[in-house]
Design an enzyme around this catalytic site. Structure first.
Site, PDB file in Angstrom:
ATOM      1  N   GLU A 104       0.851  -1.184  -0.105  1.00  0.00           N
ATOM      2  CA  GLU A 104       0.148   0.203  -0.022  1.00  0.00           C
ATOM      3  C   GLU A 104       0.793   1.185  -0.170  1.00  0.00           C
ATOM      4  OE1 GLU A 104      -3.018  -0.182   2.946  1.00  0.00           O
ATOM      5  OE2 GLU A 104      -3.090   1.996   3.046  1.00  0.00           O
ATOM      6  N   LYS A 288      -6.532  -1.209  12.172  1.00  0.00           N
ATOM      7  CA  LYS A 288      -5.939  -1.593  10.658  1.00  0.00           C
ATOM      8  C   LYS A 288      -4.919  -0.802  10.421  1.00  0.00           C
ATOM      9  CE  LYS A 288      -5.713  -1.861   6.046  1.00  0.00           C
ATOM     10  NZ  LYS A 288      -5.013  -0.944   4.961  1.00  0.00           N
ATOM     11  N   ASP A 304       5.195 -14.544  11.198  1.00  0.00           N
ATOM     12  CA  ASP A 304       3.719 -15.089  10.997  1.00  0.00           C
ATOM     13  C   ASP A 304       2.641 -13.943  11.106  1.00  0.00           C
ATOM     14  OD1 ASP A 304       1.259 -16.106  10.707  1.00  0.00           O
ATOM     15  OD2 ASP A 304       1.718 -18.035  11.918  1.00  0.00           O
ATOM     16  N   HIS A 401      -2.698  10.674  -0.131  1.00  0.00           N
ATOM     17  CA  HIS A 401      -2.874   9.354  -0.491  1.00  0.00           C
ATOM     18  C   HIS A 401      -2.950   9.386  -2.157  1.00  0.00           C
ATOM     19  CE1 HIS A 401      -4.324   6.394   2.683  1.00  0.00           C
ATOM     20  NE2 HIS A 401      -3.281   6.947   3.117  1.00  0.00           N
TER      21      HIS A 401
HETATM   22  C1  MEV Z   1      -5.358   2.975   5.697  1.00  0.00           C
HETATM   23  O1  MEV Z   1      -4.670   1.656   5.272  1.00  0.00           O
HETATM   24  C2  MEV Z   1      -5.417   3.040   7.278  1.00  0.00           C
HETATM   25  C3  MEV Z   1      -6.297   4.141   7.694  1.00  0.00           C
HETATM   26  O2  MEV Z   1      -7.604   3.965   7.367  1.00  0.00           O
HETATM   27  C4  MEV Z   1      -6.014   4.114   9.184  1.00  0.00           C
HETATM   28  C5  MEV Z   1      -7.028   4.998  10.210  1.00  0.00           C
HETATM   29  O3  MEV Z   1      -8.262   5.317   9.734  1.00  0.00           O
HETATM   30  O4  MEV Z   1      -6.619   5.227  11.229  1.00  0.00           O
HETATM   31  C6  MEV Z   1      -5.846   5.499   7.374  1.00  0.00           C
END
Ligand code: MEV
Length: 449
Positions: A104, A288, A304, A401
């Site tokens: 990413e 995430k 892992d 992004h």
């Molecule tokens: C994207 O890979 C991760 C985010 O969505 C994390 C977040 O919202 O804190 C930008």
């Protein structure tokens, strides 16, 4: 003679010499603008990468098919993933180059930029628990729960000794099975169960195989002691006795942004964290972002990542409700950021012997123990989370992004390397960040040249 000129070290072409670049510890100015070889030379100089390691990375062919074929069944090829290095990390007063394998865009840049800010605040402090893992033995049909519990308690020393017999070297290295912990589950959909946990210090290994072997080896003894029957014998990925943690205290003045004072930014970050603390829908995305960093280091170092993911999310729900793995608070005139999560990672084991990339990544990091790796991964997760939260709570993340996404589209459109920068700029300026637009601009550029 500089290291870059040392015998065996590749020379750098063009007019951009290492000497003209400023570097201090893990901070190397203009690293992202260097070409592949220049980056490797910089790492040779600043992180002690050897000529063999540089040659290995320069090949960018991480796994021969014959090796892949011996790793899994039905192999038909090898999948590629960029291996990058995040810069600027200062952790417990020591500079670290953090290897990250991830597809990413923006993750590596975000981690490096957060680490750059935190180093101005004195860096991260980080640490990890001893490498204690849990093997579970599921016992059923034992009759009276209290009697079964008492039997297992009385047999603890025998169970621990039997487990250590199957891995005597682990014991000799100062680790091995330590104790038994019992978890009665009187009501499950399949009736009462008694779960016998064997707690094992696996040292610098991830430990999965050793744990599973031990659980299978001592199950007959556990059956005898409890009067029950053993069913599952397997490690738990909720490695909650093997946690890594990191923190940073960032003075307000370092947090000032274009439209916000440092204090405003700090409060917005606390509000963003509170959102995750109150709402599992947000907490999942928040975590995430943390795992973007942690998984990338796990993959780069041959660990892992699925087990780390499983442990992290189970830990995030330990209070019966899913929550964030980090915590943000105002502390006087500063923002305090903390992270804590299970990190079952290893720096030794068969998988590393056949994975040269992972060995190089570990060397680049300079870690000497699994605990050190765990602490660095915690700091990387915190950096990643901080970067996302700061962007989200102020300008939003799409601007940054989309700029990186645009570059990916330009490459996908087939632009030659020397036109990528120019076409990316035009694509961003067009406001239409799409593959079709990238192709259109590429055609125009090619017609003009
Ligand atoms: C994207 O890979 C991760 C985010 O969505 C994390 C977040 O919202 O804190 C930008």
């Amino acid at each position: 003679m500089t290291d870059a000129e040392a015998p065996g070290a590749p020379r750098i072409g063009g007019d951009r010499t290492m000497e003209s670049r400023k570097a201090s510890g893990s901070r190397i100015e203009g690293f992202y603008r260097m070409d592949h070889r220049e980056r490797l030379v910089a790492l040779a100089k600043h992180a002690g990468l050897t000529a063999e390691e540089m040659a290995e990375l320069e090949k960018a062919k991480p796994l021969p098919f014959e090796v892949a074929d011996n790793m899994v069944e039905n192999a038909i090829g090898v999948v590629g993933l960029p291996l990058a290095v995040a810069l600027n990390f200062l952790i417990n007063g020591r500079d670290r180059f953090v290897p990250m394998a991830v597809e990413e865009p923006s993750i590596v840049a975000a981690a490096s930029s957060a680490a750059r800010l935190v180093r101005k605040a004195g860096g991260f402090t980080a640490e990890a628990d001893p490498s204690l893992m849990i093997a579970q033995i599921q016992l059923m049909s034992f009759g009276d729960m209290e009697r079964a519990l008492a039997g297992l308690r009385a047999a603890e020393a025998k169970l621990v000794a039997a487990a250590n017999e199957v891995h005597p070297n682990m014991r000799k290295r100062g680790g091995g099975a330590l104790r038994v912990e019992l978890r009665p589950l009187p009501e499950t959909p399949a009736g009462p169960m008694l779960i016998c946990h064997l707690v094992v210090d696996v040292g610098d290994a991830m430990g999965a195989n050793a744990l599973n072997t031990m659980a299978e080896a001592i199950a007959p003894l556990a059956e005898e002691a409890s009067g029950g029957e053993a069913r599952l014998r397997i490690l738990s990925n909720l490695a909650d006795q093997r946690r890594g943690r990191a923190r940073a205290r960032i003075p307000f003045e370092l947090l000032a942004a274009k439209d916000f004072s440092g204090e405003q930014t700090a409060h917005r970050l606390v509000e963003a964290w509170a959102f995750a603390a109150a709402d599992p829908y947000r907490a999942a995305t928040h975590n995430k972002g943390i795992m973007n960093g942690i998984d990338a280091v796990a993959i780069a170092t041959g660990n892992d990542w699925r087990s780390i993911e499983a442990g992290a999310h189970a830990y995030a729900a330990r209070d019966g409700r899913y929550g964030p793995l980090t915590r943000y608070a105002i502390d006087g005139d500063a923002l305090l950021c903390e992270i804590e999560l299970p990190l079952a990672v290893g720096i030794v084991g068969g998988h590393l012997e056949i994975n040269p990339g992972a060995r190089i990544a570990l060397r680049l990091l300079g870690v000497e123990s699994a605990r050190e790796l765990s602490a660095i991964m915690a700091a990387t997760g915190l950096a990643q989370n901080f970067a996302a939260m700061r962007a989200l709570a102020t300008d939003g993340i799409q601007k940054g992004h989309m700029a990186l996404h645009a570059r990916g589209l330009v490459v996908a459109a087939g632009a030659p390397a020397d036109l990528v920068d120019q076409i990316t700029r035009r694509l961003i300026d067009s406001g239409e960040i799409k593959l079709s637009k990238a192709r259109e601009i590429l055609q125009e550029e090619q017609l003009e040249s």
